[in-house]
Design a protein around this motif. Sequence first.
Motif: not given
Length: 300
Positions: A151-155
């Motif tokens: 649900e949450l993506v860190f880039l």
Amino acid sequence: MVETIQVDDVRKRYGDVAAVDGVSFAVREGEFFGILGPNGAGKTTTLEIIEGLRKADSGSVRVFGESPWPRNPALLPRIGVQLQASSFFERLTAREQIRTFAALYGVGPARADEMLEEVGLTEKANTRSEKLSGGQMQRLSIALALVHDPELVFLDEPTAALDPQARRNLWDLLRRINSTGRTVVLSTHYLDEAEALCDRVAIMDHGRVLELGAPAALVRGLAAPTRVSVVSGALPVEEARTIQSGAAVDDDGVSLTIATTEPGPVLAALAERDALHGLSVRGATLEDVFLHLTGREYRA
């Protein structure tokens, strides 16, 4: 709106260096949120604390209402992380890489193959990862972060060292990721990237958040002059200076530029003089805000 991430007065020191010095912000559900700053601003350390990879010295972090530290198994299936430096298993093809990562999350090979198609790597499925181009490796890295449908993506600086075409191509992918309802947190020092992708940005320097808001709102708040440029020699500099009192005029041999807070009368005056050849009008950008806040000195 529902807050996916809540960061309150987080601090982290390494000896005498305050890498993160009282950072506070919130990220809303479904938001594309950017963390900007020069080298050494504290962006990566802040992300690692939120991701549960590093312990803060003080302060509070909540992700989906839970603390990410110590490593929280309940959060791991809900978040995906693409680190600044990606490492892959040696001698595996792109398909083997993503199927291996999928298996770690209990995800079947069919879903892994779907992710290869989603990031545009189906034709490279049987290519070993070390043979992929820089842009293809970044796409594979993002696919690995998404294979379990978080649900949450860190880039963390996903387009670093890519050529302009590969960067723009990756932007399209990042927009699609966000359009599916995922919350995306992006760390970058490319200001055009943040301006094009992010709903809101936090500008950091020396471990602190200096400004936070929508890129367009931050630009409007700067009250910077508009730069009206025409081809050099379109009219004499002395005459250009008479067009508007207080406007700055510069001719560098390529362009004659008038910096003004009231561009309308300047454009009209140039039109009256038939001096619009090569006209360009440039307002302030997020880069101007960034440089105003962080300074112009080079950071190694």
